[in-house]
Scaffold this active site. Structure first.
Site, PDB file in Angstrom:
ATOM      1  N   ASN A  42       0.835  -1.198   0.000  1.00 53.63           N
ATOM      2  CA  ASN A  42       0.000   0.000   0.000  1.00 53.63           C
ATOM      3  C   ASN A  42       0.868   1.244   0.000  1.00 53.63           C
ATOM      4  O   ASN A  42       1.943   1.288   0.606  1.00 53.63           O
ATOM      5  CB  ASN A  42      -1.030  -0.008   1.138  1.00 53.63           C
ATOM      6  CG  ASN A  42      -0.430  -0.072   2.532  1.00 53.63           C
ATOM      7  OD1 ASN A  42       0.640  -0.638   2.726  1.00 53.63           O
ATOM      8  ND2 ASN A  42      -1.134   0.479   3.489  1.00 53.63           N
ATOM      9  N   GLU A  55      -2.959  -4.942  -2.756  1.00 52.83           N
ATOM     10  CA  GLU A  55      -3.382  -5.947  -3.738  1.00 52.83           C
ATOM     11  C   GLU A  55      -3.682  -5.334  -5.094  1.00 52.83           C
ATOM     12  O   GLU A  55      -3.471  -5.948  -6.128  1.00 52.83           O
ATOM     13  CB  GLU A  55      -4.563  -6.775  -3.232  1.00 52.83           C
ATOM     14  CG  GLU A  55      -5.774  -6.004  -2.777  1.00 52.83           C
ATOM     15  CD  GLU A  55      -5.714  -5.627  -1.306  1.00 52.83           C
ATOM     16  OE1 GLU A  55      -4.738  -4.965  -0.897  1.00 52.83           O
ATOM     17  OE2 GLU A  55      -6.671  -5.956  -0.574  1.00 52.83           O
TER      18      GLU A  55
HETATM   19  N1  THU Z   1      -5.178  -1.656   2.702  1.00 45.82           N
HETATM   20  C1  THU Z   1      -4.584  -2.479   1.782  1.00 45.82           C
HETATM   21  O1  THU Z   1      -3.559  -2.131   1.194  1.00 45.82           O
HETATM   22  N2  THU Z   1      -5.168  -3.674   1.527  1.00 45.82           N
HETATM   23  C2  THU Z   1      -6.240  -4.167   2.200  1.00 45.82           C
HETATM   24  O2  THU Z   1      -6.682  -5.274   1.889  1.00 45.82           O
HETATM   25  C3  THU Z   1      -6.850  -3.391   3.277  1.00 45.82           C
HETATM   26  C4  THU Z   1      -6.406  -1.984   3.396  1.00 45.82           C
HETATM   27  C5  THU Z   1      -4.521  -0.389   3.009  1.00 45.82           C
HETATM   28  C6  THU Z   1      -5.205   0.860   2.532  1.00 45.82           C
HETATM   29  C7  THU Z   1      -4.659   1.884   3.481  1.00 45.82           C
HETATM   30  O3  THU Z   1      -3.398   2.319   3.006  1.00 45.82           O
HETATM   31  C8  THU Z   1      -4.464   1.120   4.773  1.00 45.82           C
HETATM   32  O4  THU Z   1      -4.410  -0.245   4.407  1.00 45.82           O
HETATM   33  C9  THU Z   1      -5.551   1.345   5.797  1.00 45.82           C
HETATM   34  O5  THU Z   1      -6.793   1.056   5.307  1.00 45.82           O
END
Ligand code: THU
Length: 127
Positions: A42, A55
């Site tokens: 992320n 993802e």
């Molecule tokens: N996030 C992801 O990267 N994947 C997930 O499946 C759930 C949430 C990230 C988005 C944001 O940067 C942080 O986690 C908090 O929601």
């Protein structure tokens, strides 16, 4: 590559997460039918809406590299809580990885395997 191997790739990807706002760091890995693994993490931005989930980065990276079929996706955090994809990622997974095995994990290891139909029920007919 099995689920454990793909989860290892996701853990490696997590090291590059940029999540200073949520402090929720996520790593992902998408396995293409060719056997190539595409990593994602992320990446948040001071303008919150511009952040991308791990993802989605992994899946889009695979697509950008020319992958035609994604057979598995692993998603993990460094916390003791299961990570579950947001609604937008569920849509992206259903669209671009409709038959993929999806491994959701926490810090301790693999926790749950799901399919896109579990994540986004009712979407099948529109693929
Ligand atoms: N996030 C992801 O990267 N994947 C997930 O499946 C759930 C949430 C990230 C988005 C944001 O940067 C942080 O986690 C908090 O929601």
């Amino acid at each position: 590559m099995d689920g454990a191997g793909l989860l290892h790739e996701a853990r490696e990807a997590l090291r590059n997460a940029h999540a200073p706002y949520s402090r929720f760091r996520v790593g992902a890995a998408a396995l293409a039918s060719s056997g190539t693994v595409y990593r994602g993490c992320n990446i948040e931005n001071v303008s919150f809406g511009l952040g991308l989930c791990a993802e989605r980065v992994a899946v889009f990276s695979a697509l950008a590299a020319g992958a035609t079929e994604i057979v598995a996706v692993a998603i993990t955090t460094e916390r003791d809580e299961l990570v579950t994809p947001c609604g937008a990622c569920r849509e992206v997974l259903a669209t671009f990885a409709p038959r993929a095995r999806i491994f959701l994990a926490d810090r301790g290891g693999m926790i749950r395997e799901v399919g896109t139909a579990d994540l986004l029920p009712g979407r099948e007919g529109t693929l």
